[in-house]
Design an enzyme around this catalytic site. Structure first.
Site, PDB file in Angstrom:
ATOM      1  N   LYS A 129       9.479 -35.774 -11.557  1.00 40.20           N
ATOM      2  CA  LYS A 129       8.583 -36.572 -12.278  1.00 40.20           C
ATOM      3  C   LYS A 129       7.677 -35.581 -12.997  1.00 40.20           C
ATOM      4  O   LYS A 129       7.838 -34.415 -12.693  1.00 40.20           O
ATOM      5  CB  LYS A 129       7.821 -37.263 -11.280  1.00 40.20           C
ATOM      6  CG  LYS A 129       7.244 -38.447 -12.044  1.00 40.20           C
ATOM      7  CD  LYS A 129       7.979 -39.544 -11.918  1.00 40.20           C
ATOM      8  CE  LYS A 129       7.740 -40.989 -12.641  1.00 40.20           C
ATOM      9  NZ  LYS A 129       8.452 -42.349 -12.014  1.00 40.20           N
ATOM     10  N   ASP A 169       7.806 -43.555 -18.360  1.00 38.51           N
ATOM     11  CA  ASP A 169       7.184 -44.007 -17.299  1.00 38.51           C
ATOM     12  C   ASP A 169       5.796 -44.947 -18.013  1.00 38.51           C
ATOM     13  O   ASP A 169       5.832 -44.843 -19.341  1.00 38.51           O
ATOM     14  CB  ASP A 169       6.623 -43.075 -16.145  1.00 38.51           C
ATOM     15  CG  ASP A 169       6.107 -43.658 -14.910  1.00 38.51           C
ATOM     16  OD1 ASP A 169       7.175 -44.179 -14.326  1.00 38.51           O
ATOM     17  OD2 ASP A 169       5.123 -43.835 -14.651  1.00 38.51           O
TER      18      ASP A 169
END
Ligand code: GLU
Length: 447
Positions: A129, A169
Site C-alpha cells: 500500500k 484508493d
C-alpha cells in the site's frame, strides 16, 4: 475479541514494541492473530517457521519527501509512503491513498490487510500500500497534476510490472492514475501498461475496474444472504460514503432489486426514501467533485450534518467510507433496528467491538479483506489483459469478477466450517488467506 492464543501473545507484543503509536496497524494485526490461534494449533509447523513473525514485518518500507509548487507559487512539502509488505504470491499490489490522515501506520495497516485480501482473490499478487498526507480536497486540476508528478518522480524507481503495481484508493481515482502513469512513462521511456492499474479504458485500463469494488461487495453480500435463504431483492440498504466504492455498491444493489436510502461524505449524510438517485450522485461527486448536501438541494431528500448514518434503519448496512467509521454504539443501533447483514466495502470500517456485537446478535458479517477484494481482483485482471495486450468486454470481465467473488465467499465459508465456526467469515477469510501465503513463504525459504 477473544484472548490471543498464548503462542501468539509474544509476537503481538513485539509488533506493539516495534511499531509504537501505530494503532491502526496494531488493530489489523490483532484481528488476524485472533483468528490464527486455531490455525497454529492445527499446524504447529507455521510457528516453527516463524511465518507469522515474518508476515508482520514489511519486506520494504519507503518514505520520501514530495515537494511541489501550488497555484500561488508557494512551495509545499508532503510525505510519501510505499510499504511493500509481502511478495510471496506475486509482485506487490495495492492502492495509493491521498488523505491528510495518512501516516506510516495507516499505510502499514492497509498493506497488511492487502496481503490477505489479495491471497483470497486466488490471483498471483502480493500485498502493498502507498499514500501521502496530501489533501486533494479543494485543489485545482493542475495542482493535482503537479503533486502526482512529484510523487511519481520518487516512486518510479521502486515500482514495475514484475516488482510493485500500485492503483487507486481514497483520493486517488482515474484522474490521478493518469497523471501518475504519464510521469512514469516520461521518466522511464517505457509504455509499461501493467505498472499501474485503474487506467483509462482507452489506454490500457480494464472494463469494470471502476465498478469492481462496489459490485464485488454486493455480489459477496448477496452470496452471504443466500446462505439464509435471502437476497438484496426488496431490502432497505444504507451505504456510507459516496466515493468510488459506495457509488457502485449502490448501483449494484439497485440492479438486484434493493433500495439504498442513505449515503454520506465527511460533511454528513442524506436520506432519500425513494432510493438514491445515482445519476445525480455521480454528477455531484464524479463530475462536480461537490458535497453531499448539494444532493438534498436538488431532490426531496434530507441532509443531516451531524449524527451517524447508522441511525437510519435498514436491513443491510454497507460501510464504504473509511476505517473505524462504525463503532459499537452504531452496531447496537443497527441491531435494534433489525439489520440482518453488514458488509465492509471500506478497509476495516467496523471497530472490533462492533464486529463482536454484530456477530453475537447473529448479524451476518462480511470482513473487508474478503468482501471488498473485487477491486484488486479486477486490477489483477487488468494486469492479465496488459500482459497479453488484449482487452475484454464489459460482460466478460463482469462475469470473471462475479465468479471470483463467489469463489472468495465459498473459500471463507468452507474454511470457517473446517475450523468449526460456521458463518464466521472473519476467521474463514484470515485462516484461508494465511495458509496460502504461509505455504508459499515456507516454500521460498527464509528470505
Ligand atoms: N485500493 C484498493 C483496495 O483497497 C484496490 C487496490 C488495487 O487495485 O491494487 O483493495
Amino acid at each position: 475479541m477473544n484472548r490471543l492464543d498464548p503462542a501468539l501473545t509474544p509476537l503481538y507484543e513485539l509488533v506493539l514494541q516495534r511499531n509504537p503509536g501505530e494503532t491502526e496497524f496494531h488493530q489489523a494485526v490483532l484481528e488476524v492473530m485472533d483468528s490464527l490461534g486455531a490455525v497454529v494449533r492445527k499446524h504447529p509447523d507455521y510457528a516453527d517457521a516463524r511465518v507469522i513473525a515474518r508476515l508482520c514485518e514489511p519486506e520494504r518500507q519507503i518514505i520520501f519527501r514530495v515537494p511541489w509548487v501550488d497555484d500561488k507559487g508557494r512551495i509545499e512539502i508532503h510525505r510519501g509512503f510505499r510499504v511493500e509488505f509481502n511478495s510471496a504470491l506475486g509482485p506487490y499490489k495495492g492502492g495509493i491513498r491521498f488523505h491528510p490522515s495518512v501516516l506510516l501506520g495507516t499505510v502499514k495497516f492497509l498493506g497488511f490487510e492487502q496481503i490477505f485480501k489479495n491471497a483470497l482473490t486466488g490471483l498471483p499478487i502480493g500485498g502493498a500500500k502507498g499514500g501521502s498526507d496530501f489533501d486533494p480536497k479543494g485543489r485545482s486540476d493542475m495542482e493535482i497534476m503537479r503533486f502526482c508528478q512529484s510523487f511519481m518522480t520518487e516512486l518510479y524507481r521502486h515500482i514495475g510490472e514484475y516488482t510493485d503495481v500500485p492503483a487507486g484508493d481514497i483520493g486517488v481515482g482515474g484522474r490521478e492514475i493518469g497523471y501518475l502513469f504519464g510521469q512514469y512513462k516520461r521518466i522511464t521511456n517505457r509504455y509499461e501498461s501493467a505498472v499501474l492499474t485503474g487506467k483509462g479504458i482507452g489506454w490500457g485500463g480494464s472494463q469494470v475496474r471502476r465498478e469492481a469494488t462496489g459490485y464485488g461487495l454486493v455480489y459477496f453480500v448477496e452470496e452471504m444472504l443466500k446462505t439464509k435463504g435471502g437476497s438484496f431483492d426488496g431490502q432497505r440498504v444504507v451505504v456510507s460514503g459516496s466515493g468510488n466504492v459506495a457509488t457502485y455498491a449502490i448501483e449494484k444493489v439497485h440492479q438486484l432489486g434493493g433500495t439504498v436510502v442513505a449515503c454520506s461524505d465527511s460533511s454528513g449524510y442524506v436520506v432519500d426514501e425513494n432510493g438514491i438517485d445515482l445519476d445525480l450522485l455521480k454528477e455531484i461527486k464524479e463530475v462536480r467533485r461537490g458535497r453531499i448536501s448539494e444532493y438534498a438541494q436538488q431532490r426531496a431528500a434530507t441532509f443531516v450534518g451531524d449524527g451517524s448514518i447508522w441511525d437510519v434503519p435498514c436491513k443491510v448496512a454497507l460501510p464504504c467510507a473509511t476505517q473505524n467509521e462504525m463503532d459499537e454504539a452504531a452496531a447496537l443501533t443497527l441491531i435494534r433496528n433489525g439489520c440482518i447483514a453488514v458488509g465492509e466495502g471500506a478497509n476495516m470500517p467496523v471497530v472490533p467491538e462492533a464486529v463482536k456485537a454484530l456477530r453475537d446478535a447473529g448479524v451476518l458479517f462480511a470482513p473487508g479483506k474478503a468482501a471488498n477484494a473485487g477491486g484488486v481482483a479486477t486490477s489483477a485482471l487488468e494486469m492479465q489483459q496488459n500482459a497479453s495486450r488484449d482487452s475484454w468486454s464489459f460482460e466478460f470481465t463482469e462475469g470473471r469478477l462475479a465468479e471470483i467473488m463467489k469463489g472468495i465467499h465459498e473459500r471463507c465459508a468452507s474454511t470457517a466450517e473446517e475450523y468449526d465456526v460456521p458463518g464466521n467469515y472473519v476467521l474463514g477469510a484470515n485462516a484461508a488467506a494465511f495458509v496460502q501465503v504461509a505455504d508459499a513463504m515456507i516454500a521460498q525459504g527464509v528470505i
